[in-house]
Design an enzyme around this catalytic site. Sequence first.
Site, PDB file in Angstrom:
ATOM      1  CG  MET A  30      53.594 -28.588  20.266  1.00  0.00           C
ATOM      2  SD  MET A  30      54.688 -27.179  20.509  1.00  0.00           S
ATOM      3  CE  MET A  30      53.907 -25.967  19.462  1.00  0.00           C
ATOM      4  CE1 TYR A  32      42.357 -24.276  22.554  1.00  0.00           C
ATOM      5  CE2 TYR A  32      42.444 -23.785  20.209  1.00  0.00           C
ATOM      6  CZ  TYR A  32      41.856 -23.626  21.448  1.00  0.00           C
ATOM      7  OH  TYR A  32      40.749 -22.832  21.585  1.00  0.00           O
ATOM      8  N   GLY A  36      43.335 -31.083  11.518  1.00  0.00           N
ATOM      9  CA  GLY A  36      44.649 -31.451  10.978  1.00  0.00           C
ATOM     10  C   GLY A  36      45.263 -32.557  11.832  1.00  0.00           C
ATOM     11  CG  HIS A  37      46.531 -31.641  15.821  1.00  0.00           C
ATOM     12  ND1 HIS A  37      45.930 -30.444  16.114  1.00  0.00           N
ATOM     13  CD2 HIS A  37      47.867 -31.418  15.907  1.00  0.00           C
ATOM     14  CE1 HIS A  37      46.859 -29.530  16.364  1.00  0.00           C
ATOM     15  NE2 HIS A  37      48.042 -30.087  16.253  1.00  0.00           N
ATOM     16  N   GLY A 147      52.805 -33.506   9.687  1.00  0.00           N
ATOM     17  CA  GLY A 147      52.027 -32.771   8.689  1.00  0.00           C
ATOM     18  C   GLY A 147      52.895 -32.006   7.702  1.00  0.00           C
ATOM     19  CE  LYS A 149      50.041 -24.311   9.180  1.00  0.00           C
ATOM     20  NZ  LYS A 149      50.288 -24.421  10.581  1.00  0.00           N
ATOM     21  CB  SER A 186      47.105 -24.710  17.875  1.00  0.00           C
ATOM     22  OG  SER A 186      47.147 -26.105  17.626  1.00  0.00           O
TER      23      SER A 186
HETATM   24  P1  AMP Z   1      51.473 -28.939  16.371  1.00  0.00           P
HETATM   25  O1  AMP Z   1      50.547 -29.391  17.434  1.00  0.00           O
HETATM   26  O2  AMP Z   1      51.071 -27.642  15.735  1.00  0.00           O
HETATM   27  O3  AMP Z   1      52.922 -28.990  16.782  1.00  0.00           O
HETATM   28  O4  AMP Z   1      51.352 -29.975  15.179  1.00  0.00           O
HETATM   29  C1  AMP Z   1      51.445 -31.355  15.394  1.00  0.00           C
HETATM   30  C2  AMP Z   1      51.443 -32.045  14.061  1.00  0.00           C
HETATM   31  O5  AMP Z   1      50.253 -31.721  13.356  1.00  0.00           O
HETATM   32  C3  AMP Z   1      52.607 -31.623  13.147  1.00  0.00           C
HETATM   33  O6  AMP Z   1      53.100 -32.754  12.458  1.00  0.00           O
HETATM   34  C4  AMP Z   1      51.945 -30.643  12.205  1.00  0.00           C
HETATM   35  O7  AMP Z   1      52.594 -30.565  10.945  1.00  0.00           O
HETATM   36  C5  AMP Z   1      50.575 -31.258  12.060  1.00  0.00           C
HETATM   37  N1  AMP Z   1      49.614 -30.249  11.612  1.00  0.00           N
HETATM   38  C6  AMP Z   1      49.385 -29.027  12.138  1.00  0.00           C
HETATM   39  N2  AMP Z   1      48.463 -28.370  11.425  1.00  0.00           N
HETATM   40  C7  AMP Z   1      48.099 -29.191  10.410  1.00  0.00           C
HETATM   41  C8  AMP Z   1      47.177 -29.075   9.320  1.00  0.00           C
HETATM   42  N3  AMP Z   1      46.449 -27.979   9.125  1.00  0.00           N
HETATM   43  N4  AMP Z   1      47.071 -30.122   8.484  1.00  0.00           N
HETATM   44  C9  AMP Z   1      47.810 -31.246   8.662  1.00  0.00           C
HETATM   45  N5  AMP Z   1      48.687 -31.408   9.668  1.00  0.00           N
HETATM   46  C10 AMP Z   1      48.829 -30.397  10.527  1.00  0.00           C
END
Ligand code: AMP
Length: 288
Positions: A30, A32, A36-37, A147, A149, A186
């Site tokens: 999503m 930002y 991690g990303h 992730g 997470k 984010s």
């Molecule tokens: P999001 O943009 O928050 O929807 O996350 C996109 C992907 O990044 C998802 O698969 C999350 O699990 C992963 N993700 C978010 N934060 C972390 C983190 N701190 N470490 C590893 N993966 C992450």
Amino acid sequence: MRILASVTEMQATALAWRRQGRRIGFVPTMGYLHEGHLSLIALARQQADVVVVSLFVNPTQFGPHEDFERYPRDWERDRQLCEKAGADILFAPATGDMYAPGATVVVDEDQLSRMLCGASRPGHFRGVLTVVAKLFNLVQPDVAVFGQKDAQQLRLIRQLVRDLNFPVTVIAAPIIREPDGLAMSSRNKFLSPEERRQALCLSRALRLARDLYRRGERRSETLKSEMTSLISAHAATRLDYLAIQEPDTLLPLAEIGTDALIALAVWVGQTRLIDNLLLPDDRLGNLP
Ligand code: AMP
């Protein structure tokens, strides 16, 4: 790196790659972006010939009073980070293109998605599963990286792939943390300096559970009560849930046998943060 906004162009590109026998790696986000990303993109690179990163703040996974409108966005920074990380395509569709007017079919799951985050955020995982199924059809990945997470989301994506026979290998990526232990997110951007300090109670509570477990404690009630005391000592926080579950079924465990997932969600001010720990050995968790 190419930037694609059109869903038809994305699908045509992916289908052409497939015909050429290229192995497609996919990282849905999503935006930002944080480290991690970027670690997910690096994993996808190792596994595939071409990598697609999607950037789409998916409205259907937010509840009516949640933070869709104020979810952080920074297109230019995300574009640069994706390019540096070695993505071949940054796929950033408009909402109206992803959800054509009149769309009525969704993907829902009625067991795993009702617990934990699903209990606090009704409809959240229906939004997630629907958008991920659509993205899989558009990007045609051989491998998709998610992730740890978001442990429950990862579990549900595996169920989606299994139950609907998507020809996709799902890879779990370890949780990337700030040096002091806070899981990168984010939403950390929303925290004031004081809230940022108090947000450490999530990883500290998990560490406490890990230490008690290492010293032989197996009773969930004891672990939960110690963790709850630690968290409640932080005035800016409010516990949403704390659960000790069997990692596959996500059913609650009274006693930890071999494997357990300890998952929690905590409000820090107006920001809801999640974190988790896999026992016996903090696999994929990187707790300090
Ligand atoms: P999001 O943009 O928050 O929807 O996350 C996109 C992907 O990044 C998802 O698969 C999350 O699990 C992963 N993700 C978010 N934060 C972390 C983190 N701190 N470490 C590893 N993966 C992450």
